[in-house]
Design an enzyme around this catalytic site. Structure first.
Site, PDB file in Angstrom:
ATOM      1  N   THR A  52       1.328  -4.180  -0.638  1.00  0.00           N
ATOM      2  CA  THR A  52       0.740  -4.627  -1.921  1.00  0.00           C
ATOM      3  C   THR A  52       1.640  -4.127  -2.887  1.00  0.00           C
ATOM      4  OG1 THR A  52      -1.823  -4.133  -1.168  1.00  0.00           O
ATOM      5  CG2 THR A  52      -1.048  -4.800  -3.469  1.00  0.00           C
ATOM      6  N   TYR A 140       0.902   4.475   8.894  1.00  0.00           N
ATOM      7  CA  TYR A 140       0.437   3.338   8.521  1.00  0.00           C
ATOM      8  C   TYR A 140       0.355   2.296   9.736  1.00  0.00           C
ATOM      9  CZ  TYR A 140      -0.077  -1.043   5.490  1.00  0.00           C
ATOM     10  OH  TYR A 140      -0.559  -2.040   4.659  1.00  0.00           O
ATOM     11  N   LYS A 168      -3.561   5.348   7.496  1.00  0.00           N
ATOM     12  CA  LYS A 168      -3.993   4.110   6.908  1.00  0.00           C
ATOM     13  C   LYS A 168      -4.220   3.216   8.202  1.00  0.00           C
ATOM     14  CE  LYS A 168      -3.268   0.576   3.678  1.00  0.00           C
ATOM     15  NZ  LYS A 168      -2.242  -0.221   2.585  1.00  0.00           N
TER      16      LYS A 168
END
Length: 305
Positions: A52, A140, A168
Site C-alpha cells: 500500500t 509477508y 502478514k
C-alpha cells in the site's frame, strides 16, 4: 500452546500509504499528519513502505526518511514496522540495517518476487535478514503478487528463529494458516481486510489493514467487540465493512490507488500515486465516497468515525 498469540506490534495495524506532494515528491509533513491521525484513531502500529505504501517506486533514502519522520510523529504511541522486501537478498539486508538505524521497531519482509525461488532458497533469504538485523521480522506471504508461497512447512522451520515473530498473511489458505498456528507461536496478522474477524477468531493476532487508512476506528471496533465477549456484534461490524472493502480491495484497482483516492477526497494527506500506477477515475472516487459515507453513517451505533 495458547489460542491467542501475544501480538508483538499490537492488534490493529495500518498498512499506511506513502503521501506524495502534487509534484510526486515524498511528503514527510503529510506522512506525519496522517500517522498521527491513524494512531489517535486506534492504530497500535503502522506498516510503512509495504504494498500500500508503493514500496517498489520509492528510493532507499525515501524509505529511511519516512521511518524517521513517522517515528518522530508518533513516538512511543505506536510501533513502526518498516517494509524492506526486495527480490535481492543483499539489498534487503541493506534496507533492514537502514530501517533499524532510522528507528523502526520491526521489519516486514516479503517473499522474493519474480525469480520464484524454491522453498529452501526462500527460507535462506529470510534467515539471512533475521541474522543481519536485531529487529523482529514479520514475514509477508502474498503469493498472488510475488509468485511464490511461503509454504506451511517452511513457516514451521522459520518459526524457530528468535527474531522471526509474525506473519502478514495474504495467502488465502486458512487451512495452511491453522496448521502453523497450531504448532508455533508465530503471530498471524491478516493482510486481507475481509478476513479480519475470521483470522482473529481462529487465533490470529490482528490485522495489517489497507482500508484502515480511512476507517481505523471501525476496524479496531471489530476486535474490541470480539474481545469483549460479543461475537455477534463483531460479525455485524465486520459485515458493515463489506461495501467499502470490496471497492477498495477487489474493484480491479490496487489498494494504494483507492486508499489515496478516498483520503484525498476526504481532505487528508495522500497525493498522487507514482507510475506505473494511475489515479482512480471520477466514477471510482464517487463510489468510494458513497461506500465510506454508508459505513460512517453507522458511527452513532458503533462509536466510530
Amino acid at each position: 500452546m495458547t489460542s491467542r498469540r501475544t501480538p508483538p506490534f499490537g492488534r490493529a495495524l495500518c498498512a499506511m500509504i506513502t503521501p506524495f506532494t502534487d509534484e510526486g515528491l515524498l511528503d514527510l509533513d503529510g506522512a506525519q499528519r496522517l500517522a498521527d491521525r491513524l494512531v489517535s484513531e486506534g492504530c497500535d502500529g503502522l506498516v510503512l513502505s509495504g504494498t500500500t505504501g508503493e514500496s517498489p517506486t520509492t528510493t532507499d533514502a525515501e524509505k529511511s526518511a519516512l521511518v524517521r519522520a513517522v517515528a518522530d510523529a508518533v513516538g512511543d504511541r505506536a510501533a513502526i514496522v518498516a517494509g524492506i522486501g526486495t527480490a535481492d537478498t543483499r539489498h534487503t539486508v541493506e534496507l533492514a540495517l537502514e530501517a533499524e538505524k532510522a528507528g523502526a521497531d520491526g521489519l516486514l519482509v516479503v517473499t522474493p518476487y519474480y525469480s520464484r525461488p524454491p522453498q529452501d532458497a526462500v527460507e535462506a533469504h529470510f534467515r539471512a535478514i533475521a541474522d543481519a538485523s536485531g529487529l523482529p521480522l514479520v514475514l509477508y506471504d502474498i503469493p498472488g503478487r510475488t509468485g511464490t508461497r511461503i509454504e506451511p512447512e517452511t513457516m514451521l522451520r522459520l518459526a524457530g528463529h528468535p527474531r522471526i515473530v509474525a506473519v502478514k498473511d495474504c495467502a488465502y489458505d486458512l487451512l495452511g494458516t491453522q496448521k502453523v498456528l497450531a504448532r508455533t507461536e508465530l503471530a498471524y496478522y491478516t493482510g486481507c481486510d475481509e478476513y479480519v474477524l475470521a483470522m482473529y477468531a481462529i487465533g490470529g493476532a490482528g490485522y495489517i489493514s489497507t482500508v484502515a487508512n480511512v476507517t481505523p476506528r471501525h476496524f479496531r471496533s471489530i476486535l474490541d467487540a470480539f474481545d469483549g465477549g460479543d461475537p455477534d456484534e463483531a460479525v455485524r461490524l465486520q459485515q458493515l465493512t463489506i461495501p467499502l472493502t470490496e471497492l477498495m480491495m477487489a474493484s480491479g484497482l490496487p489498494g494504494s490507488v483507492t486508499a489515496k483516492a478516498l483520503l484525498g477526497a476526504l481532505g487528508l494527506p495522500s497525493g498522487p500515486v507514482r507510475a506505473p500506477l494511475r489515479p482512480a477515475g471520477r466514477d471510482a472516487v464517487d463510489g468510494l465516497r458513497a461506500a465510506y459515507a454508508e459505513l460512517t453513517a453507522h458511527s452513532d451505533m458503533v462509536g466510530t468515525s
